[in-house]
Design a protein around this motif. Structure first.
Motif, short mmCIF file in Angstrom:
data_model
loop_
_atom_site.label_atom_id
_atom_site.label_comp_id
_atom_site.label_asym_id
_atom_site.label_seq_id
_atom_site.Cartn_x
_atom_site.Cartn_y
_atom_site.Cartn_z
N TYR A 86 0.84 -1.20 0.00
CA TYR A 86 0.00 0.00 0.00
C TYR A 86 0.88 1.25 0.00
CZ TYR A 86 -3.38 3.54 1.34
OH TYR A 86 -4.17 4.68 1.36
N ARG A 87 1.90 1.26 0.82
CA ARG A 87 2.77 2.45 0.89
C ARG A 87 3.50 2.67 -0.44
NH1 ARG A 87 7.94 3.41 4.89
NH2 ARG A 87 8.50 5.48 4.09
N LYS A 88 3.91 1.60 -1.09
CA LYS A 88 4.57 1.74 -2.39
C LYS A 88 3.62 2.34 -3.42
CE LYS A 88 7.96 -1.95 -1.72
NZ LYS A 88 8.32 -3.35 -1.99
N CYS A 89 2.36 1.92 -3.39
CA CYS A 89 1.38 2.52 -4.30
C CYS A 89 1.20 4.00 -3.99
CB CYS A 89 0.04 1.79 -4.16
SG CYS A 89 0.04 0.09 -4.79
N ARG A 90 1.16 4.33 -2.70
CA ARG A 90 1.03 5.72 -2.30
C ARG A 90 2.24 6.54 -2.76
NH1 ARG A 90 -3.03 8.76 -1.35
NH2 ARG A 90 -1.89 9.95 -2.90
N ILE A 91 3.43 5.96 -2.69
CA ILE A 91 4.66 6.64 -3.12
C ILE A 91 4.62 6.87 -4.63
CG2 ILE A 91 7.15 6.33 -3.42
CD1 ILE A 91 7.13 4.88 -0.69
N LEU A 92 4.15 5.89 -5.39
CA LEU A 92 4.04 6.06 -6.84
C LEU A 92 3.16 7.26 -7.19
CD1 LEU A 92 3.57 2.34 -7.92
CD2 LEU A 92 5.46 3.82 -8.64
N PRO A 112 -9.86 1.03 -8.13
CA PRO A 112 -8.89 1.57 -7.16
C PRO A 112 -9.03 0.94 -5.77
CG PRO A 112 -9.85 3.34 -8.45
CD PRO A 112 -10.61 2.10 -8.80
N ALA A 113 -10.27 0.71 -5.34
CA ALA A 113 -10.48 0.12 -4.02
C ALA A 113 -9.85 -1.27 -3.92
CB ALA A 113 -11.98 0.04 -3.72
N THR A 114 -9.80 -1.99 -5.03
CA THR A 114 -9.20 -3.32 -5.02
C THR A 114 -7.70 -3.22 -4.78
OG1 THR A 114 -10.89 -4.15 -6.55
CG2 THR A 114 -8.86 -5.43 -6.36
N VAL A 115 -7.05 -2.25 -5.43
CA VAL A 115 -5.62 -2.07 -5.22
C VAL A 115 -5.34 -1.74 -3.76
CG1 VAL A 115 -3.56 -0.77 -5.93
CG2 VAL A 115 -5.36 -1.26 -7.61
N LYS A 116 -6.15 -0.86 -3.18
CA LYS A 116 -5.97 -0.53 -1.76
C LYS A 116 -6.18 -1.76 -0.88
CE LYS A 116 -7.49 4.26 -2.43
NZ LYS A 116 -8.48 5.30 -2.04
N TRP A 117 -7.14 -2.58 -1.26
CA TRP A 117 -7.44 -3.78 -0.49
C TRP A 117 -6.26 -4.74 -0.49
CZ3 TRP A 117 -9.68 -8.69 -2.71
CH2 TRP A 117 -10.04 -9.59 -1.71
N TRP A 118 -5.60 -4.87 -1.64
CA TRP A 118 -4.41 -5.73 -1.70
C TRP A 118 -3.38 -5.27 -0.67
CZ3 TRP A 118 -3.78 -5.13 -7.71
CH2 TRP A 118 -4.76 -5.90 -8.35
N GLY A 119 -3.20 -3.98 -0.54
CA GLY A 119 -2.18 -3.48 0.37
C GLY A 119 -2.62 -3.45 1.81
#
Length: 341
Positions: A86-92, A112-119
């Motif tokens: 999740y933090r890496k996605c946020r950094i991107l 987008p919610a699915t990506v957040k869910w993965w993290g």
């Protein structure tokens, strides 16, 4: 883990074909290395991969050497642990590599919610768990976020390493990309340093006809910069760089549409001057000329005179790189300020 290297799922297989011609390196399972499974279940097997050098004699030879040994069964539904996902996605997103969660979701082909869910995980799913069929997409996203010369080993280390190293890589990316652009594109002959004499009010103009050495001015000396373009100028952004500080410099376009003046014009249409008393040493003044206006975030910083942080610098560089080469221009003037410069 095998010799400190993470285990990648089958989804990494197609990554090799794209990276071989670019870097001449890939990841393979060494002969005799075991294929490892999870909890003894055949459908969730992983493979331990290590990098190896590949010859540059031709794409056919390169591909013949890239042999992959996969276990029986499919790993398509297996989860791949990505530390700090999740933090890496946020950094991107924060560093401008991906504009938003919505676009990040599009790159994965999910909401987008699915990506957040993965993290973030949930009561029924462990956090930092990426479905292995999306590993290839993650590798593509990270690859695009890094300089073109990033090696497969570097990309693998960042994908499976801590978020702190990932953020540091993106922080270094933008100054490195800008340095590359300056080296390959910058016009060093079209910018003039104009000094104001404190005694006579006259100006001294330095107009080089060749790539010039670094100009030296005294601390607190008043000066301005004039940049000439052969093409009519529609939009321009000027920045000042000294060490790790990136400042925005006001810039106006002259009535003839071929001159850019920093730090701009006063209400009477007269060129004004600036001075630097604090950032002594080598200062780089860089002008970006584009057909389209800069992104809103950059425009606001220009209006308010706010320095660029790394995400803002990333936004400016990505915006410039996205412009057609025929319509964009980059200019550089290096000035040493101060006696100890």
């Amino acid at each position: 883990m095998l010799n400190g290297l993470p285990r990648l799922g089958c989804a990494a297989l197609r990554f090799v074909d794209r990276r071989i011609e670019r870097h001449g390196r890939a990841f393979v399972r060494p002969k005799g290395a075991p294929v490892l499974g999870e909890n003894g279940r055949r459908g969730q097997r992983r493979i331990a991969l290590v990098p190896f050098d590949m010859p540059q004699s031709g794409s056919n030879d390169v591909r013949s050497i890239a042999r992959w040994h996969l276990a029986e069964g499919s790993a398509a539904m297996a989860g791949v642990e990505i530390p700090d996902l999740y933090r890496k996605c946020r950094i991107l997103i924060d560093y401008g590599a991906v504009p938003s969660w919505a676009e990040l979701g599009e790159k994965f082909g999910v909401k987008p919610a699915t990506v957040k869910w993965w993290g973030q995980g949930s009561a029924v799913r462990a956090r930092d768990s990426l479905p292995s069929q999306h590993l290839e997409s993650l590798i593509d996203i990270v690859t695009d976020a890094l300089p073109p010369d990033a090696s497969p080993e570097t990309i693998q280390g960042l994908v499976f390493g801590p978020a702190s190293a990932f953020e540091e890589a993106l922080r270094r990316r933008d100054p490195a990309l800008l340095d590359h652009l300056l080296e390959t594109e910058a016009d060093r002959t079209s910018m003039q340093l104009i000094l104001r004499s404190s005694e006579t009010g006259l100006v001294e103009i330095d107009q080089p006809t060749m790539p010039q050495p670094k100009v030296t001015v005294g601390p607190g000396a008043w000066f301005r910069i004039e940049c000439r373009s052969q093409r009519p100028v529609r939009h321009a952004v000027a920045i000042q760089n000294c060490r790790q500080i990136w400042g925005v410099v006001p810039i106006d376009i002259a009535d003839d549409a071929h001159r850019m003046l920093a730090p701009g014009l006063n209400p009477a249409g007269e060129a004004i001057f600036m001075r630097e008393k604090d950032l002594l040493g080598l200062n780089r003044f860089i002008v970006f000329q584009t057909e389209k206006p800069a992104p809103h975030a950059i425009g606001e910083r220009m209006k308010l005179g706010i320095a660029l942080d790394y995400p803002a610098l990333a936004t400016l560089i990505d915006f410039y790189r996205a412009q057609p080469e025929i319509t964009r221009r980059l200019y550089l003037l290096e000035i040493r300020i101060g006696e100890d410069a």
